[in-house]
Design an enzyme around this catalytic site. Structure first.
Site, PDB file in Angstrom:
ATOM      1  N   CYS A 160      -0.465   4.131   2.197  1.00  0.00           N
ATOM      2  CA  CYS A 160      -0.238   3.944   3.640  1.00  0.00           C
ATOM      3  C   CYS A 160       1.238   4.161   3.987  1.00  0.00           C
ATOM      4  CB  CYS A 160      -0.617   2.531   4.085  1.00  0.00           C
ATOM      5  SG  CYS A 160      -2.067   1.844   3.292  1.00  0.00           S
ATOM      6  N   ASP A 161       2.148   3.616   3.182  1.00  0.00           N
ATOM      7  CA  ASP A 161       3.555   3.534   3.586  1.00  0.00           C
ATOM      8  C   ASP A 161       4.505   4.399   2.758  1.00  0.00           C
ATOM      9  OD1 ASP A 161       2.799   1.667   5.487  1.00  0.00           O
ATOM     10  OD2 ASP A 161       3.011  -0.005   4.102  1.00  0.00           O
ATOM     11  N   CYS A 190       0.833  -1.213   0.000  1.00  0.00           N
ATOM     12  CA  CYS A 190       0.000   0.000   0.000  1.00  0.00           C
ATOM     13  C   CYS A 190       0.863   1.256   0.000  1.00  0.00           C
ATOM     14  CB  CYS A 190      -0.937  -0.008   1.213  1.00  0.00           C
ATOM     15  SG  CYS A 190      -1.930   1.483   1.327  1.00  0.00           S
TER      16      CYS A 190
END
Ligand code: FAD
Ligand code: NAP
Length: 310
Positions: free
Chosen positions: A139-140, A136
């Site tokens: 997200c990261d 992701c």
């Protein structure tokens, strides 16, 4: 939750689940929606949606999903912030057991459990998951600002992730096992336009293994046209498709390659009477936010019709 037999329980808070909730609420079924751990579903992790009808402003996935949640909530859907861990769907009254141990009983169920990211399953992947390997970018990606990363895959998700990362990272490799792509042409063209900036394609290449010091990823070993090649990297984003989240239904429902089979007495009905499925958990072909929302609507209408007859 009060101990009574509910009309309809919807499982999942992606576009299929929220749309089913909107329609069931308007049909006065007093639906309960169990959100699952991934609140808002897959779309909630994507930075830009360009193909949701009527939203030419390209909203981010999280705010689009928030608007669907608020819509369902305003119409009276009750939300349970938990996960279904097991179920009994075959009788007239269905029972769903949540991770808290609570059990919900209902006359109909709409399954909208979507799909989860697949990984490569190559050497050292488990060792570096969360330590350089992610599925992701939204997200990261932040942890890889000004660093060198690779995205693996040739579908729209890989291109979406690579485009997002290209605005954050020093260098982005797009690694794909073939030399043609499943991704939407518009996304491919956008990424290709960045090859004279910080994007590089590595095609006909397979990741053989992840390398590092045991705690942090340092790179990968690639099989490119059958030659081994080392590539130094700070991060790898795996975008090689999704697997339907249907494991808990396999004892009750007919599945095909993990996808819930539908089209029995109603378009969205499953092999169990009173159980309907919508979105990516029942679709191996289209897998779009709008088709998930569309089938979520159909499942709600089918549930209404079923409950009128039962
Ligand atoms: P999902 O969105 O997968 O949601 C599933 C829901 O079920 C989640 O809330 C989860 O918590 C819940 N759940 C699962 N198991 C349980 C359980 N046991 N108990 C309770 N709840 C459970 N499509 C587009 O049309 N446009 C795009 O731009 C686009 N971009 C994308 C970008 C990325 C990176 C990805 C991965 C996908 C993208 N897609 C896009 C595809 C789109 O996100 C999916 O088709 C869509 O989200 C599927 O919706 P769904 O409701 O079926 O399931
Ligand atoms: P996908 O379309 O199935 O693509 C998966 C990609 O991963 C393919 O290119 C596949 O290669 C590759 N792959 C699969 N297994 C692999 C392995 N073991 N090793 C290396 N490569 C592997 O999946 P997706 O990109 O996640 O997209 C899923 C759905 O969401 C699609 O319907 C897509 O349209 C939708 N989506 C839409 C948008 C958008 O509209 N903007 C954005 C993201 C996703 P091969 O091609 O060789 O099989």
């Amino acid at each position: 939750m009060e101990n009574k037999i509910l009309n309809t329980v919807i499982i999942g808070s992606g576009p299929a689940g929220y749309t089913a909730a909107i329609y069931c609420s308007r049909a006065m079924l007093n639906p309960v929606l169990i959100t699952g751990a991934d609140f808002g579903g897959q779309l909630a992790t994507t930075p830009e949606i360009e193909n949701w009808p009527g939203r030419s402003d390209s909203p981010d996935g999280a705010s689009l999903m928030d608007s669907l949640f608020n819509h369902a909530k305003k119409l009276g859907t009750q939300f349970v912030y938990d996960t279904v861990v097991s179920c009994s769907l075959k009788g007239e009254i269905k029972t769903l057991t949540l991770s808290s141990g609570e059990q919900l009983q209902c006359k109909s169920v709409i399954i909208c459990t979507g799909a989860k990211a697949k990984y490569l399953e190559c050497k050292n992947e488990d060792l570096y998951k969360g330590h350089g390997v992610s599925a992701c970018a939204t997200c990261d990606g932040f942890f890889f600002r000004n660093k060198t990363v690779a995205v693996v895959g040739g579908g729209s998700a890989a291109f979406t992730e690579a485009l997002y990362l290209s605005s954050l990272c020093k260098k982005v490799y797009l690694i794909h096992r073939r030399d043609s792509f499943r991704a939407e042409k518009a996304l491919v063209d956008k990424l290709k336009a960045l090859t004279d900036k910080n994007v590089q394609f590595i095609l006909n290449a397979k990741v053989d293994e992840y390398t590092g010091d045991g705690g942090t990823l340092k790179g990968i070993i690639l099989d490119v046209d059958t030659n081994k090649q080392k590539l130094s990297l700070d991060g790898v984003f795996v975008a090689v498709g999704h697997k339907a989240s249907t494991e808990i239904f396999k004892n009750d429902l007919e599945l095909e390659n993990g996808i819930i089979k539908t089209g029995y007495s109603y378009a969205t009905s499953t092999s169990c009477s009173g159980v309907f499925a919508a979105g990516d958990c029942a679709d191996d072909t289209y897998r779009q936010a709008i088709t998930s929302a569309g089938t979520g609507c159909m499942a709600a209408l089918d549930a209404v019709s079923y409950l009128e007859k039962h």
